[in-house]
Design a protein around this motif. Structure first.
Motif, mmCIF file in Angstrom:
data_model
loop_
_atom_site.group_PDB
_atom_site.id
_atom_site.type_symbol
_atom_site.label_atom_id
_atom_site.label_comp_id
_atom_site.label_asym_id
_atom_site.label_seq_id
_atom_site.Cartn_x
_atom_site.Cartn_y
_atom_site.Cartn_z
ATOM 1 N N TRP A 55 -20.020 14.338 2.700
ATOM 2 C CA TRP A 55 -20.737 13.578 3.711
ATOM 3 C C TRP A 55 -19.758 13.011 4.728
ATOM 4 O O TRP A 55 -18.618 12.692 4.405
ATOM 5 C CB TRP A 55 -21.492 12.411 3.070
ATOM 6 N N HIS A 56 -20.244 12.884 5.958
ATOM 7 C CA HIS A 56 -19.494 12.151 6.990
ATOM 8 C C HIS A 56 -20.493 11.251 7.698
ATOM 9 O O HIS A 56 -21.380 11.734 8.419
ATOM 10 C CB HIS A 56 -18.835 13.115 7.976
ATOM 11 N N TYR A 57 -20.354 9.943 7.477
ATOM 12 C CA TYR A 57 -21.308 8.971 8.012
ATOM 13 C C TYR A 57 -20.797 8.381 9.319
ATOM 14 O O TYR A 57 -19.608 8.145 9.485
ATOM 15 C CB TYR A 57 -21.506 7.823 7.017
ATOM 16 N N ALA A 58 -21.706 8.129 10.231
ATOM 17 C CA ALA A 58 -21.355 7.404 11.449
ATOM 18 C C ALA A 58 -21.260 5.916 11.131
ATOM 19 O O ALA A 58 -21.959 5.413 10.244
ATOM 20 C CB ALA A 58 -22.411 7.631 12.529
ATOM 21 N N LYS A 60 -22.211 3.599 13.184
ATOM 22 C CA LYS A 60 -23.454 3.043 13.704
ATOM 23 C C LYS A 60 -24.603 3.408 12.778
ATOM 24 O O LYS A 60 -24.813 4.588 12.460
ATOM 25 C CB LYS A 60 -23.712 3.574 15.111
ATOM 26 N N LYS A 61 -25.362 2.448 12.324
ATOM 27 C CA LYS A 61 -26.443 2.700 11.383
ATOM 28 C C LYS A 61 -27.553 3.542 12.019
ATOM 29 O O LYS A 61 -27.905 3.362 13.175
ATOM 30 C CB LYS A 61 -27.013 1.369 10.876
ATOM 31 N N GLY A 62 -28.086 4.467 11.217
ATOM 32 C CA GLY A 62 -29.197 5.295 11.673
ATOM 33 C C GLY A 62 -28.840 6.261 12.773
ATOM 34 O O GLY A 62 -29.714 6.667 13.557
ATOM 35 N N TYR A 63 -27.575 6.685 12.826
ATOM 36 C CA TYR A 63 -27.099 7.498 13.950
ATOM 37 C C TYR A 63 -26.252 8.655 13.442
ATOM 38 O O TYR A 63 -25.451 8.504 12.522
ATOM 39 C CB TYR A 63 -26.265 6.608 14.872
ATOM 40 N N SER A 64 -26.449 9.814 14.049
ATOM 41 C CA SER A 64 -25.575 10.970 13.845
ATOM 42 C C SER A 64 -25.397 11.274 12.354
ATOM 43 O O SER A 64 -26.328 11.189 11.572
ATOM 44 C CB SER A 64 -24.228 10.713 14.537
#
Length: 258
Positions: A55-58, A60-64
Motif C-alpha cells: 500500500w501507498h497512502y496519501a 491527505k485523508k480520503g485522497y489518492s
C-alpha cells in the motif's frame, strides 16, 4: 501472467459494490489499484494467504492512494519517485522482480480549471525519468490511471474536449514522449484502430449507458516486452467505480525468445 489495474475511486465504496467478486473471478497474478482513498488501518482485505499486499497512502485523508496485491513476492518494494511532493500523495508503487519492474501509478489530474497543469507536467517529467532509469536495468510494466486520453480515438467527443483537462495538447504530448522513450501502449499495440473502447465515464446520467467515455487507464510495457503481450482488455461491464478495470496478459517466454 495476468495483470489487472483498476481505479476504484474509493476502495471501501467499491468493496460494497462487488469488488471481491471481480477480484476472485480474475484470480490475477497482480492486481493493482489507484485512488484507494484510504489511510492505514481503515480497511482489512481478506485476500488469502497467497497474496502479498503493498500500500501507498496519501497524507491527505480520503485522497489518492495506490495498492498492489500479488501472488509473487518481489525482490524489493519502493514507494513514490523519491520527490517529497509526490511521496505525500501516494501515487506510485514499484515492485522489482528478477525479469521486470511493475509500477502502479495514479497520475495527477490537471483539474477542470487546469490550475494544476503545471504541477502535472513537471510530475510527468519526473515520472518519465524514473521509468527510463528503471528501464536501463530491466523491462518495465506500468499500469494505472494516467489521466490522459492520448489520441482522438481514445475518447468519444474529441473535438469538444480539445484543451480540457485530460485532453490538453500538453498532456497528450507528455504521453507521446513517454511512449517514445521506449514503451508501448499494450491495448493500442494489439488494437490500433478499435473505437468506442473506454475505461472512464462521467457520473452524469446516462453517460456510461451511452458509452460516452474516455480511455485513460493503461498498461504500458517496455518495447522489449511487446512480443510477450497475449491480450490487453478493458472490462467495461464491470461496475463499482467511474472507471472500469483494464487487464493485461503476458507470456514472458515469448519475450525471452524474442
Amino acid at each position: 501472467m495476468k495483470f489487472v489495474s483498476w481505479n476504484v475511486n474509493g476502495l471501501r465504496a467499491c468493496v460494497n459494490k462487488g469488488f471481491m467478486n471481480y477480484f476472485n473471478e480474475m484470480d490475477a497474478d497482480f492486481f493493482c489499484l489507484q485512488e484507494t482513498k484510504l489511510q492505514e488501518g481503515q480497511i482489512h482485505m481478506e485476500l488469502g494467504e497467497h497474496y502479498h499486499q503493498f500500500w501507498h497512502y496519501a497524507e491527505k485523508k480520503g485522497y489518492s492512494g495506490t495498492a498492489i496485491f500479488t501472488k509473487h513476492k518481489p525482490l524489493s518494494v519502493s514507494r513514490g519517485l523519491g520527490e517529497e511532493d509526490e511521496d505525500n500523495e501516494g501515487r506510485v508503487i514499484t515492485l522489482e522482480y528478477e525479469d521486470f519492474y511493475l509500477i502502479t501509478v495514479y497520475t495527477p489530474n490537471a483539474r477542470r480549471d487546469l490550475s494544476r497543469l503545471d504541477f502535472r507536467l513537471a510530475w510527468e517529467e519526473m515520472f518519465r525519468s524514473y521509468l527510463t532509469k528503471l528501464g536501463e536495468q530491466k523491462p518495465v510494466i506500468v499500469c494505472g490511471d494516467l489521466n490522459v486520453a492520448h489520441q482522438e480515438i481514445d475518447l468519444k467527443n474529441a473535438k469538444s474536449n480539445r484543451g480540457n483537462s485530460g485532453f490538453t495538447d500538453e498532456e497528450r504530448e507528455k504521453m507521446t514522449r513517454l511512449l517514445d522513450a521506449g514503451f508501448v501502449d499494450s491495448f493500442r499495440y494489439l488494437y490500433p484502430d478499435r473505437t468506442d473502447a473506454y475505461s472512464w465515464w462521467s457520473f452524469m446520467p446516462k453517460i456510461r449507458e451511452r458509452n460516452i467515455g474516455w480511455r485513460i487507464d493503461y498498461f504500458l510495457a517496455s518495447a522489449s516486452l511487446a512480443p510477450s503481450i497475449v491480450e490487453a482488455g478493458i472490462d467495461s461491464l464491470v461496475l463499482g467505480s467511474d472507471h472500469c478495470p483494464v487487464v493485461l496478459t503476458l507470456d514472458m517466454t515469448k519475450g525471452q525468445e524474442a
